[in-house]
Motif scaffolding. Sequence first.
Motif, PDB file in Angstrom:
ATOM      1  N   LEU A 342      56.679   6.034  73.103  1.00 56.23           N
ATOM      2  CA  LEU A 342      57.665   6.190  72.026  1.00 56.23           C
ATOM      3  C   LEU A 342      57.620   4.998  71.069  1.00 56.23           C
ATOM      4  O   LEU A 342      57.652   5.165  69.844  1.00 56.23           O
ATOM      5  CB  LEU A 342      59.062   6.331  72.626  1.00 56.23           C
ATOM      6  N   LYS A 343      57.518   3.792  71.628  1.00 59.87           N
ATOM      7  CA  LYS A 343      57.449   2.601  70.776  1.00 59.87           C
ATOM      8  C   LYS A 343      56.209   2.633  69.883  1.00 59.87           C
ATOM      9  O   LYS A 343      56.266   2.271  68.704  1.00 59.87           O
ATOM     10  CB  LYS A 343      57.442   1.332  71.633  1.00 59.87           C
ATOM     11  N   TRP A 344      55.089   3.077  70.444  1.00 59.66           N
ATOM     12  CA  TRP A 344      53.863   3.155  69.643  1.00 59.66           C
ATOM     13  C   TRP A 344      54.043   4.141  68.493  1.00 59.66           C
ATOM     14  O   TRP A 344      53.622   3.898  67.367  1.00 59.66           O
ATOM     15  CB  TRP A 344      52.691   3.555  70.526  1.00 59.66           C
ATOM     16  N   THR A 345      54.694   5.280  68.761  1.00 66.55           N
ATOM     17  CA  THR A 345      54.964   6.256  67.709  1.00 66.55           C
ATOM     18  C   THR A 345      55.846   5.658  66.619  1.00 66.55           C
ATOM     19  O   THR A 345      55.592   5.831  65.418  1.00 66.55           O
ATOM     20  CB  THR A 345      55.646   7.504  68.302  1.00 66.55           C
ATOM     21  N   ILE A 346      56.880   4.934  67.019  1.00 67.31           N
ATOM     22  CA  ILE A 346      57.800   4.317  66.053  1.00 67.31           C
ATOM     23  C   ILE A 346      57.077   3.267  65.210  1.00 67.31           C
ATOM     24  O   ILE A 346      57.245   3.198  63.989  1.00 67.31           O
ATOM     25  CB  ILE A 346      58.995   3.679  66.798  1.00 67.31           C
ATOM     26  N   ILE A 347      56.251   2.454  65.864  1.00 71.69           N
ATOM     27  CA  ILE A 347      55.511   1.407  65.149  1.00 71.69           C
ATOM     28  C   ILE A 347      54.511   2.029  64.173  1.00 71.69           C
ATOM     29  O   ILE A 347      54.388   1.593  63.023  1.00 71.69           O
ATOM     30  CB  ILE A 347      54.789   0.480  66.152  1.00 71.69           C
ATOM     31  N   LYS A 348      53.790   3.061  64.634  1.00 70.99           N
ATOM     32  CA  LYS A 348      52.839   3.757  63.749  1.00 70.99           C
ATOM     33  C   LYS A 348      53.545   4.272  62.498  1.00 70.99           C
ATOM     34  O   LYS A 348      53.044   4.109  61.380  1.00 70.99           O
ATOM     35  CB  LYS A 348      52.208   4.943  64.482  1.00 70.99           C
ATOM     36  N   ASP A 349      54.697   4.908  62.705  1.00 76.38           N
ATOM     37  CA  ASP A 349      55.426   5.484  61.567  1.00 76.38           C
ATOM     38  C   ASP A 349      55.852   4.404  60.577  1.00 76.38           C
ATOM     39  O   ASP A 349      55.790   4.605  59.360  1.00 76.38           O
ATOM     40  CB  ASP A 349      56.654   6.249  62.066  1.00 76.38           C
ATOM     41  N   LYS A 350      56.263   3.254  61.102  1.00 79.60           N
ATOM     42  CA  LYS A 350      56.708   2.177  60.214  1.00 79.60           C
ATOM     43  C   LYS A 350      55.533   1.577  59.455  1.00 79.60           C
ATOM     44  O   LYS A 350      55.640   1.281  58.254  1.00 79.60           O
ATOM     45  CB  LYS A 350      57.441   1.095  61.012  1.00 79.60           C
ATOM     46  N   ILE A 351      54.413   1.369  60.142  1.00 75.94           N
ATOM     47  CA  ILE A 351      53.223   0.845  59.462  1.00 75.94           C
ATOM     48  C   ILE A 351      52.806   1.795  58.337  1.00 75.94           C
ATOM     49  O   ILE A 351      52.489   1.368  57.221  1.00 75.94           O
ATOM     50  CB  ILE A 351      52.065   0.649  60.460  1.00 75.94           C
ATOM     51  N   ALA A 352      52.817   3.095  58.630  1.00 73.91           N
ATOM     52  CA  ALA A 352      52.430   4.084  57.621  1.00 73.91           C
ATOM     53  C   ALA A 352      53.402   4.082  56.454  1.00 73.91           C
ATOM     54  O   ALA A 352      52.989   4.134  55.291  1.00 73.91           O
ATOM     55  CB  ALA A 352      52.376   5.467  58.269  1.00 73.91           C
ATOM     56  N   LYS A 353      54.689   3.996  56.741  1.00 76.83           N
ATOM     57  CA  LYS A 353      55.695   4.003  55.684  1.00 76.83           C
ATOM     58  C   LYS A 353      55.599   2.740  54.834  1.00 76.83           C
ATOM     59  O   LYS A 353      55.651   2.798  53.598  1.00 76.83           O
ATOM     60  CB  LYS A 353      57.088   4.109  56.304  1.00 76.83           C
ATOM     61  N   ASP A 354      55.451   1.587  55.494  1.00 72.18           N
ATOM     62  CA  ASP A 354      55.386   0.314  54.757  1.00 72.18           C
ATOM     63  C   ASP A 354      54.164   0.228  53.857  1.00 72.18           C
ATOM     64  O   ASP A 354      54.179  -0.484  52.838  1.00 72.18           O
ATOM     65  CB  ASP A 354      55.362  -0.859  55.747  1.00 72.18           C
ATOM     66  N   ASN A 355      53.100   0.930  54.229  1.00 73.99           N
ATOM     67  CA  ASN A 355      51.836   0.792  53.495  1.00 73.99           C
ATOM     68  C   ASN A 355      51.381   2.093  52.839  1.00 73.99           C
ATOM     69  O   ASN A 355      50.220   2.203  52.432  1.00 73.99           O
ATOM     70  CB  ASN A 355      50.755   0.272  54.450  1.00 73.99           C
ATOM     71  N   ASP A 356      52.308   3.047  52.754  1.00 69.42           N
ATOM     72  CA  ASP A 356      52.059   4.314  52.068  1.00 69.42           C
ATOM     73  C   ASP A 356      50.790   5.002  52.587  1.00 69.42           C
ATOM     74  O   ASP A 356      49.950   5.474  51.813  1.00 69.42           O
ATOM     75  CB  ASP A 356      51.942   4.080  50.557  1.00 69.42           C
ATOM     76  N   LEU A 357      50.663   5.061  53.912  1.00 68.07           N
ATOM     77  CA  LEU A 357      49.527   5.743  54.525  1.00 68.07           C
ATOM     78  C   LEU A 357      49.899   7.206  54.755  1.00 68.07           C
ATOM     79  O   LEU A 357      50.881   7.499  55.445  1.00 68.07           O
ATOM     80  CB  LEU A 357      49.160   5.081  55.862  1.00 68.07           C
ATOM     81  N   LYS A 358      49.126   8.111  54.202  1.00 69.55           N
ATOM     82  CA  LYS A 358      49.424   9.533  54.320  1.00 69.55           C
ATOM     83  C   LYS A 358      48.175  10.297  54.746  1.00 69.55           C
ATOM     84  O   LYS A 358      47.053   9.873  54.478  1.00 69.55           O
ATOM     85  CB  LYS A 358      49.938  10.075  52.982  1.00 69.55           C
ATOM     86  N   ARG A 412      45.995  12.939  65.432  1.00 71.31           N
ATOM     87  CA  ARG A 412      44.776  12.169  65.696  1.00 71.31           C
ATOM     88  C   ARG A 412      44.301  11.461  64.432  1.00 71.31           C
ATOM     89  O   ARG A 412      43.949  10.275  64.467  1.00 71.31           O
ATOM     90  CB  ARG A 412      43.685  13.117  66.213  1.00 71.31           C
ATOM     91  N   VAL A 413      44.293  12.195  63.312  1.00 73.25           N
ATOM     92  CA  VAL A 413      43.882  11.605  62.033  1.00 73.25           C
ATOM     93  C   VAL A 413      44.857  10.498  61.634  1.00 73.25           C
ATOM     94  O   VAL A 413      44.448   9.430  61.170  1.00 73.25           O
ATOM     95  CB  VAL A 413      43.812  12.683  60.931  1.00 73.25           C
ATOM     96  N   PHE A 414      46.143  10.746  61.818  1.00 74.52           N
ATOM     97  CA  PHE A 414      47.175   9.777  61.463  1.00 74.52           C
ATOM     98  C   PHE A 414      47.020   8.491  62.270  1.00 74.52           C
ATOM     99  O   PHE A 414      47.061   7.378  61.725  1.00 74.52           O
ATOM    100  CB  PHE A 414      48.553  10.396  61.723  1.00 74.52           C
ATOM    101  N   THR A 415      46.816   8.633  63.586  1.00 72.15           N
ATOM    102  CA  THR A 415      46.637   7.465  64.449  1.00 72.15           C
ATOM    103  C   THR A 415      45.400   6.676  64.053  1.00 72.15           C
ATOM    104  O   THR A 415      45.426   5.440  63.982  1.00 72.15           O
ATOM    105  CB  THR A 415      46.528   7.901  65.924  1.00 72.15           C
ATOM    106  N   ASP A 416      44.298   7.371  63.780  1.00 76.25           N
ATOM    107  CA  ASP A 416      43.062   6.696  63.368  1.00 76.25           C
ATOM    108  C   ASP A 416      43.259   5.947  62.050  1.00 76.25           C
ATOM    109  O   ASP A 416      42.729   4.848  61.864  1.00 76.25           O
ATOM    110  CB  ASP A 416      41.924   7.714  63.213  1.00 76.25           C
ATOM    111  N   LYS A 417      44.039   6.538  61.140  1.00 72.26           N
ATOM    112  CA  LYS A 417      44.263   5.904  59.843  1.00 72.26           C
ATOM    113  C   LYS A 417      45.084   4.635  59.985  1.00 72.26           C
ATOM    114  O   LYS A 417      44.787   3.606  59.362  1.00 72.26           O
ATOM    115  CB  LYS A 417      44.961   6.893  58.904  1.00 72.26           C
ATOM    116  N   VAL A 418      46.111   4.680  60.828  1.00 75.67           N
ATOM    117  CA  VAL A 418      46.927   3.486  61.077  1.00 75.67           C
ATOM    118  C   VAL A 418      46.091   2.410  61.748  1.00 75.67           C
ATOM    119  O   VAL A 418      46.147   1.225  61.375  1.00 75.67           O
ATOM    120  CB  VAL A 418      48.158   3.831  61.944  1.00 75.67           C
TER     121      VAL A 418
END
Length: 446
Positions: A342-358, A412-418
């Motif tokens: 769960l923490k990894w999911t939360i961290i991934k989402d924040k990294i993506a949001k902070d850096n506009d990763l889509k 999978r694509v989202f995780t690889d991008k982060v």
Amino acid sequence: MNITLDKKDTTNASIRITLEEADYQPRVEKKLKDYSRTASIKGFRPGKVPAGLLKKMYGKGILVDEVNNLLIESVDSYIKENKLSIVGDPLPNQTEAEGIDWDTQREFSFSYDIGLVPEFTYDVNKLNLTRTEVEITDKDINDSLDNLKARHGNYINPEEVGEQDLAFGGLKQIEGGEFQKENAYLFVNKLKEEAKPLFLGKKKGDVIVFDIQSIFADSDSVRLFTQIPQEEADKLAGKFELTIADIDRQVPAEMNEEFFKKVYGEDVKSEEEFKEKLTQELQKLYDKESDNRLLRDIQNQLVETTNIDLPNEFLKRWLKVSNKNLSDEEIAKEYDEFVKGLKWTIIKDKIAKDNDLKVEHEEVLEQAKNSFKEVYNFLQNDTPENESLLNQLADNFLKAEKGQNYMNTFQRVFTDKVAAFVKDQITPQVKKVSTEEFNKTEEAAS
């Protein structure tokens, strides 16, 4: 409708919704009208059932359904509009819900508990990353080549048992018990060196007597030989005899164009080209696994170095509600691993949001196509026919399983991008290793 948020602390809150009759009644009336057009009730023609009768028969059920639907939609909209970062799903207050009188009440109040994700910071500069890179040697090439030759080889039935053969036939216990097996399979390479002379050179029809627990190099070989459960195989003891019915021998494929075509298609026509292609494939395989290890290290280190307060009691309650078959003991046992994920999911989402990763749809489609390329070598050839087939395969796959395949591929694509973004922020140290060292560290990690 009135919706309020009661924030109890940084990780726990409740959403209270009060519905008046004007909020839900139009939905109820519309549903009743829909029923009136389709309801089939004895004594009435379709579409001619009196509204009063329909309301008496279905009104309460429709009221309950429409109020619940409105609640779910309202809670979801409130969370999105107020940009609340939550974990799990909102949990309704069951005591309040059970106390409702659906026959007489016109105004309803409901409360939902939610778990919040508080503000937190992550620091990629704290990560200490090392990427292991495998150096492919001539031995690796030859070992892989031997495996491919064996896989694409043929079977013959020789007259005598050899070092790499499979001898099979009737097995009978002649001392210490009455075990019998019509077809037992003896892999000669599983025997101890001192036991091999008992079998080497033997022919069809020969009878070999031996002690079953003394001839094999490991206990699992007795199970393979007798094809019985391991615990039963461990108990077998005494003298046995094997009457050889036949012998199988695998003959490796020869290094020729037929072999090259079986493995790599029309592209490879010489031994030199084949080994070059094999080297590239092995390097690609190990490079991919190196990237996977680096991703695991990024995940583990970010989880370990990032402090996130979570609503633990709420989450345990949510797990219990969401997984009826899980006991409290099982939840307690698996909770730490669940929190890491769960923490990894939360961290991934924040990294993506902070850096506009889509992630775009085209990237999901490309990932699915690449997966099929990995399975079917011939699809790696860039031809219009292959591209059309790949698009069709990927499209069918992503639409299957009610969209779950799409979501899994998207993640999978989202995780690889982060992970790629994090790797770009820090240059990992590079450690060159042999395939043997690489595989040993993988075994140790697992």
